[in-house]
Design a protein around this motif. Structure first.
Motif, short mmCIF file in Angstrom:
data_model
loop_
_atom_site.label_atom_id
_atom_site.label_comp_id
_atom_site.label_asym_id
_atom_site.label_seq_id
_atom_site.Cartn_x
_atom_site.Cartn_y
_atom_site.Cartn_z
N ARG A 147 30.32 49.00 4.75
CA ARG A 147 29.69 49.63 5.92
C ARG A 147 30.73 50.11 6.92
O ARG A 147 30.51 51.09 7.63
N SER A 148 31.86 49.41 7.00
CA SER A 148 32.90 49.82 7.95
C SER A 148 33.45 51.21 7.63
O SER A 148 34.02 51.87 8.49
N ARG A 149 33.26 51.66 6.38
CA ARG A 149 33.76 52.96 5.97
C ARG A 149 32.71 54.06 6.05
O ARG A 149 32.97 55.20 5.69
N GLU A 150 31.51 53.72 6.52
CA GLU A 150 30.43 54.69 6.60
C GLU A 150 30.61 55.65 7.77
O GLU A 150 31.12 55.27 8.84
N ASP A 151 30.18 56.89 7.58
CA ASP A 151 30.24 57.93 8.61
C ASP A 151 28.82 58.36 8.96
O ASP A 151 28.10 58.91 8.12
N ARG A 181 18.18 59.69 3.05
CA ARG A 181 17.32 58.70 2.40
C ARG A 181 18.08 57.41 2.09
O ARG A 181 18.17 56.97 0.95
N LYS A 182 18.63 56.82 3.14
CA LYS A 182 19.39 55.60 2.98
C LYS A 182 19.23 54.70 4.19
O LYS A 182 18.92 55.17 5.30
N ASN A 386 17.43 32.56 5.73
CA ASN A 386 18.25 33.20 6.76
C ASN A 386 17.95 34.70 6.77
O ASN A 386 18.20 35.38 5.77
N PRO A 387 17.42 35.25 7.86
CA PRO A 387 17.13 36.69 7.91
C PRO A 387 18.35 37.55 7.64
O PRO A 387 18.22 38.68 7.14
N ARG A 388 19.55 37.04 7.94
CA ARG A 388 20.76 37.81 7.68
C ARG A 388 20.91 38.08 6.18
O ARG A 388 21.46 39.11 5.78
N ASN A 389 20.44 37.15 5.35
CA ASN A 389 20.53 37.36 3.91
C ASN A 389 19.63 38.50 3.46
O ASN A 389 19.99 39.28 2.57
N LEU A 390 18.45 38.60 4.06
CA LEU A 390 17.55 39.70 3.74
C LEU A 390 18.19 41.03 4.12
O LEU A 390 18.10 42.02 3.38
N ILE A 391 18.85 41.07 5.27
CA ILE A 391 19.50 42.30 5.72
C ILE A 391 20.62 42.69 4.76
O ILE A 391 20.76 43.86 4.38
N THR A 392 21.42 41.70 4.36
CA THR A 392 22.51 41.98 3.41
C THR A 392 21.95 42.54 2.10
O THR A 392 22.47 43.52 1.56
N MET A 393 20.89 41.93 1.59
CA MET A 393 20.30 42.40 0.34
C MET A 393 19.73 43.81 0.51
O MET A 393 19.81 44.64 -0.41
N ALA A 394 19.17 44.09 1.67
CA ALA A 394 18.64 45.44 1.92
C ALA A 394 19.76 46.48 1.90
O ALA A 394 19.58 47.58 1.36
N TYR A 395 20.91 46.14 2.46
CA TYR A 395 22.06 47.06 2.40
C TYR A 395 22.47 47.32 0.95
O TYR A 395 22.78 48.46 0.56
N LYS A 400 23.06 52.64 -0.12
CA LYS A 400 23.88 53.61 -0.85
C LYS A 400 25.36 53.46 -0.48
O LYS A 400 26.08 54.44 -0.28
N LEU A 401 25.79 52.21 -0.39
CA LEU A 401 27.18 51.92 -0.02
C LEU A 401 28.10 52.07 -1.23
O LEU A 401 27.70 51.80 -2.36
N ASN A 402 29.32 52.46 -0.96
CA ASN A 402 30.29 52.68 -2.03
C ASN A 402 31.04 51.38 -2.32
O ASN A 402 32.15 51.17 -1.85
N PHE A 403 30.42 50.52 -3.11
CA PHE A 403 31.05 49.26 -3.47
C PHE A 403 32.11 49.45 -4.56
O PHE A 403 33.04 48.66 -4.66
N LYS A 404 31.97 50.48 -5.38
CA LYS A 404 32.84 50.63 -6.54
C LYS A 404 34.31 50.81 -6.16
O LYS A 404 35.19 50.49 -6.94
N SER A 405 34.56 51.32 -4.98
CA SER A 405 35.94 51.50 -4.55
C SER A 405 36.58 50.23 -4.03
O SER A 405 37.79 50.19 -3.76
N LEU A 406 35.77 49.16 -3.91
CA LEU A 406 36.26 47.93 -3.30
C LEU A 406 36.72 46.89 -4.32
O LEU A 406 37.45 45.98 -3.97
N TYR A 407 36.29 47.01 -5.56
CA TYR A 407 36.66 46.02 -6.55
C TYR A 407 36.62 46.66 -7.93
O TYR A 407 35.94 47.67 -8.15
N PRO A 408 37.33 46.10 -8.91
CA PRO A 408 37.26 46.61 -10.27
C PRO A 408 35.89 46.37 -10.86
O PRO A 408 35.24 45.37 -10.57
#
Length: 411
Positions: A147-151, A181-182, A386-395, A400-408
């Motif tokens: 999310r820190s890389r989102e524009d 749509r994200k 924990n509601p924070r867990n629901l928010i994380t799962m929703a993200y 539509k976050l670019n996780f693929k660039s963060l790990y192999p």
């Protein structure tokens, strides 16, 4: 090829690192792979990047992908370097196979991220014999980094929706980009302060609240207040789904009152009134016609008001819609049913937002679709403590976050 060399190739270990030993214990059901660095190696300073000699080492261990049914661990002496440049000091080197501060390898975390889309985190935790809290920390870390890389500089039309983390418990509110749509932002609560927190997050990602032109929301007073205060140029649209849902809620209450007086006629008829006519099966349509023909049923009148309100949304333009809505309000206001009169008052109070749909064409169809995915994840997890867990799962599901660039990626 020696086992050490084989595992080194499989793990992608390159100089100055090397696999020095591999031990397997069937009794403890684990495989231990020891990694070390070559004598005389130097490493880049984590602060400035300058090559620096090893000052001392720290023993560390990381959980890796299972070796068949056995747990696998990487062990290494991780060097601390003393940088020659002033101000850097003694720093721990970052190893190439794991994140700083993590007790898991990158490949292990990549697999967890992939599995979390389709499996409850507590099930994954059981499968790998780790605590779910550790896995949630992994999910949170990657989500925050992605999310820190989102524009958000191009965001101009948003939708707002809320849901419960658990039945009858804490609520969370989600903000969506209706054009891309994200999911943009999730936060605890469902008051007007949620909009304030969204605006702060929007700005931190390069967005501007004054560029928001439209906001699709339900008729929540809190959301209305928040949008008016924080998004000065946003035209509010009350989505057709929420308007008709409110009408259906009103109809359900009227039918429930009738059912107490005419139980034989209205027994098991709730969904007949809620379904659209075109979705009724022939036998359902026949029974509904019989109910509507009955004498002294307020439900029959309320059902006709519902159909007429739905017809407003078939209007070709705003002018035609306003004419139809005016006619509906006049008829509803003359009703002898107090709940229908109350609905007419609600429509009048939200007049401009209801008609704004015919200008913006915004609907919550996308939001409801995403919400169904989030609800499915919540059902698989049997709710989130924990509601924070629901928010994380929703993200993870809808951001539509670019996780693929963060790990192999696991293969």
């Amino acid at each position: 090829m020696q086992p050490e060399e084989l595992f080194g190739l499989a793990l992608g270990i390159v100089p100055p690192w090397e696999v020095t030993s591999v031990s397997f214990s069937k009794e403890s059901s684990r495989l231990d792979i020891t990694i070390d660095f070559q004598r005389g190696a130097s490493f880049p300073c984590p602060v400035c990047g300058a090559l620096a000699p090893v000052h001392d080492t720290v023993e560390k261990q990381w959980r890796h992908l299972n070796f068949f049914q056995y747990e696998a661990y990487l062990r290494a002496r991780v060097p601390r370097v003393k940088c020659p440049n002033s101000g850097c000091g003694v720093k721990l080197v970052q190893v190439p196979w794991a994140r700083a501060g993590s007790g898991f390898t990158l490949l292990f975390e990549a697999l967890v991220m992939t599995m979390s889309r389709d499996m409850p985190v507590n099930v994954i935790a059981t499968l790998f014999a780790v605590t779910d809290k550790r896995l949630w920390r992994v999910l949170d870390s990657y989500t925050e980094l992605a999310r820190s890389r989102e524009d958000y500089s191009g965001v101009c039309r948003i939708g707002i929706d809320e849901t419960a983390a658990r039945r009858g418990h804490e609520y969370v509110t989600f903000f969506f980009d209706l054009d891309r749509r994200k999911l943009l932002f999730g936060t605890e609560g469902k008051d007007n302060e949620t909009v304030t927190r969204f605006v702060a997050d929007l700005k931190s990602h390069g967005g501007a609240p004054e560029l928001i032109t439209d906001a699709a929301i339900d008729m929540s007073k809190a959301f209305i207040k928040g949008v008016r205060e924080q998004l000065p140029n946003a035209a509010v649209t009350f989505d057709p789904f929420h308007v008709i849902k409110l009408m259906n809620d009103t109809l359900a209450k009227v039918r429930a009152e009738d059912a107490r007086s005419f139980p034989e006629i209205l027994k098991k008829s709730r969904y007949l009134f809620l379904k659209n006519p075109e979705n009724l099966r022939p036998e359902e349509n026949e029974r509904l016609d019989a109910i509507l023909a009955s004498q002294n049923l307020k439900s029959a009148e309320a059902y006709l008001h519902k159909l007429n309100l739905q017809n407003v949304y078939f209007a070709a333009n705003r002018q035609e819609a306003e004419t139809l809505l005016t006619q509906w309000c006049r008829a509803a206001a003359k009703s002898s049913i107090s709940l229908i009169k109350k609905m007419a008052t609600t429509v009048k109070d939200h007049w401009h937002g209801i008609l704004s749909h015919f200008d913006s064409k915004l609907t919550s169809g996308f939001l409801e679709g995403i919400n169904s995915l989030i609800q499915a994840a919540k059902a698989r997890a049997r709710g989130y403590r924990n509601p924070r867990n629901l928010i994380t799962m929703a993200y993870i599901i809808a951001g539509k976050l670019n996780f693929k660039s963060l790990y192999p990626q696991p293969t």
